[in-house]
Write an enzyme that holds these catalytic residues in place. Structure first.
Site, PDB file in Angstrom:
ATOM      1  N   GLU A   1       0.808  -1.219   0.000  1.00  0.00           N
ATOM      2  CA  GLU A   1       0.000   0.000   0.000  1.00  0.00           C
ATOM      3  C   GLU A   1       0.841   1.268   0.000  1.00  0.00           C
ATOM      4  OE1 GLU A   1      -2.956  -2.077   3.217  1.00  0.00           O
ATOM      5  OE2 GLU A   1      -2.220  -0.062   3.551  1.00  0.00           O
TER       6      GLU A   1
ATOM      7  N   GLU B   1       8.663  -2.438   8.662  1.00  0.00           N
ATOM      8  CA  GLU B   1       9.658  -1.683   9.448  1.00  0.00           C
ATOM      9  C   GLU B   1      10.809  -1.368   8.498  1.00  0.00           C
ATOM     10  OE1 GLU B   1      10.539  -0.243  12.403  1.00  0.00           O
ATOM     11  OE2 GLU B   1      12.569  -0.064  11.596  1.00  0.00           O
TER      12      GLU B   1
ATOM     13  N   SER C   1      10.736   5.938   9.535  1.00  0.00           N
ATOM     14  CA  SER C   1      10.104   5.675  10.816  1.00  0.00           C
ATOM     15  C   SER C   1      10.581   4.306  11.308  1.00  0.00           C
ATOM     16  CB  SER C   1       8.599   5.672  10.586  1.00  0.00           C
ATOM     17  OG  SER C   1       7.944   5.225  11.716  1.00  0.00           O
TER      18      SER C   1
ATOM     19  N   HIS D   1       5.589   4.969  22.008  1.00  0.00           N
ATOM     20  CA  HIS D   1       4.311   4.371  22.432  1.00  0.00           C
ATOM     21  C   HIS D   1       4.210   3.969  23.901  1.00  0.00           C
ATOM     22  CE1 HIS D   1       3.752   4.841  18.292  1.00  0.00           C
ATOM     23  NE2 HIS D   1       4.127   3.666  17.883  1.00  0.00           N
TER      24      HIS D   1
ATOM     25  N   ASN E   1      -6.765   4.864  15.988  1.00  0.00           N
ATOM     26  CA  ASN E   1      -7.972   4.738  15.171  1.00  0.00           C
ATOM     27  C   ASN E   1      -8.635   3.387  15.447  1.00  0.00           C
ATOM     28  OD1 ASN E   1      -9.881   4.423  13.224  1.00  0.00           O
ATOM     29  ND2 ASN E   1      -8.498   4.729  11.481  1.00  0.00           N
TER      30      ASN E   1
ATOM     31  N   CYS F   1      -1.585   1.699   8.049  1.00  0.00           N
ATOM     32  CA  CYS F   1      -0.943   0.671   7.239  1.00  0.00           C
ATOM     33  C   CYS F   1      -1.618  -0.684   7.423  1.00  0.00           C
ATOM     34  CB  CYS F   1       0.533   0.580   7.588  1.00  0.00           C
ATOM     35  SG  CYS F   1       0.864   0.170   9.305  1.00  0.00           S
TER      36      CYS F   1
END
Ligand code: SF4
EC number: 2.1.1.224
Length: 349
Positions: A89, A157, A187, A212, A291, A336
């Protein structure tokens, strides 16, 4: 084994067949200035050479095909088919000022198993080649888009795929995509050897670390990679990156309701960053709302806006650079792995 990218392969092919160097320049100009995809349409080349190139490399320069394109007001999401019947994607975001940014995939699936991530659910199919990464951008370039910034934040990753470094080379090569490294972002969940390589080879490329959780033990539960590259070691490596490059490092923080959005977490983030080089002034925290529509291995609640505001204020008042990222692209679900997941579901129906 690392595969040579197509631009090198074409150049070598021309050399082997004793064509003068300017032929390669003509091809590069046709693709990158003229936005021409088909060898047969590069009419400055002799017909015989066009034929040879088509026999060797196929009809087109672009080697990935768009299977599905999903549009919303400012976001376009494309599902590409790559060799081996695999899918990846890419997301294109258009900002009101005319700026276009792209989020590309570096792997098909991912094996790191972060609990909040749809891609982790797919498992790793394979890492992408340099061509497959740069083709995601070439597709848009050929369609006339301006390529203003690119982040390696799609599936996978980035620093677990060594070919990312060749993709960076192609994207920044003045004769190819000619992008400033400052327009590129990598990232990572904290792959230390990869971060060190960025420091050394691409110091101007922007780096985002997915934090996180500021608590080592909790981070290991959310992101198993933390067992291999523990938080404090990653922070030391990022500190070194900042010292060497004088560049800002971004910290991504997904707000997982009831999990990592407490004031204790905010205080610990402050402590973690304040203890760093220049009191953490070269870190910038991006708070991202989780989300809940994304299918991830672990389910989380709807984001509590009050917690987001409190968390933000705590960091801000402690002098930490912090932004709450907007829900830009939420209607199309820019996370993703989601489009891939939906495609597989429909295919299996
Ligand atoms: Fe892989 Fe990144 Fe998802 Fe973790 S967050 S599972 S590293 S794609």
């Amino acid at each position: 084994m690392q595969q040579k990218n197509k631009y090198i392969r074409i150049q070598e092919f021309l050399k082997q067949n004793k064509f003068p160097d300017f032929r390669m320049n003509q091809i590069k100009n046709a693709v990158f200035k003229g936005r021409i995809n088909y060898f047969n349409e590069i009419t400055v080349l002799p017909k015989s050479l066009r034929k040879l190139l088509m026999n060797e490399f196929g009809d087109s320069i672009l080697n990935i095909a768009a299977l599905k394109v999903q549009h919303s007001e400012q976001v376009t999401k494309v599902l590409f088919e790559i060799s081996g019947d695999e899918k990846i994607e890419t997301v294109n975001m258009k900002y009101k000022a005319g700026w276009e940014s792209f989020c590309i995939s570096s792997q098909c699936g991912c094996h790191f198993g972060c609990t909040f991530c749809a891609t982790g659910d797919i498992g790793l199919k394979r890492s992408l080649t340099s061509d497959e990464m740069t083709d995601q951008i070439l597709y848009f370039h050929l369609k006339g888009h301006s390529i203003d910034s690119i982040s390696f934040m799609g599936m996978g990753e980035a620093l677990a795929n060594i070919q990312v470094f060749d993709a960076l080379h192609v994207l920044t090569n003045p004769e190819l995509f000619a992008l400033s490294p400052r327009r590129l972002s990598i990232s990572t969940i904290g792959i230390i050897p990869g971060i060190k390589k960025i420091t050394q080879d691409y110091p101007q490329v922007n780096l985002t670390f997915s934090l996180h959780s500021p608590f080592n033990e909790q981070r290991s539960k959310l992101m198993p990679i933390n067992e291999r590259f523990p938080l404090l070691e990653v922070m030391d490596t990022l500190d070194e990156h900042i010292r060497v490059t004088s560049r800002k490092v971004y910290i991504a923080y997904i707000m997982l309701p009831g999990v990592n959005d407490s004031i204790d977490h905010a205080n610990e983030v402050v402590r973690l960053l304040r203890s760093r080089y220049k009191r953490g002034n070269l870190f910038h925290v991006n708070i991202i709302r989780y989300n809940p529509t994304v299918s991830s291995p672990m389910r989380f609640e709807e984001v509590n806006e009050k917690q987001v505001v409190n968390f933000y204020k705590k960091l801000k008042s402690a002098g930490i650079n912090v932004t709450v990222r907007s829900q830009f692209g939420i209607d199309i679900d820019a996370a993703c792995g989601q489009l891939y997941g939906n495609y597989q579901k429909n295919k299996n129906r």
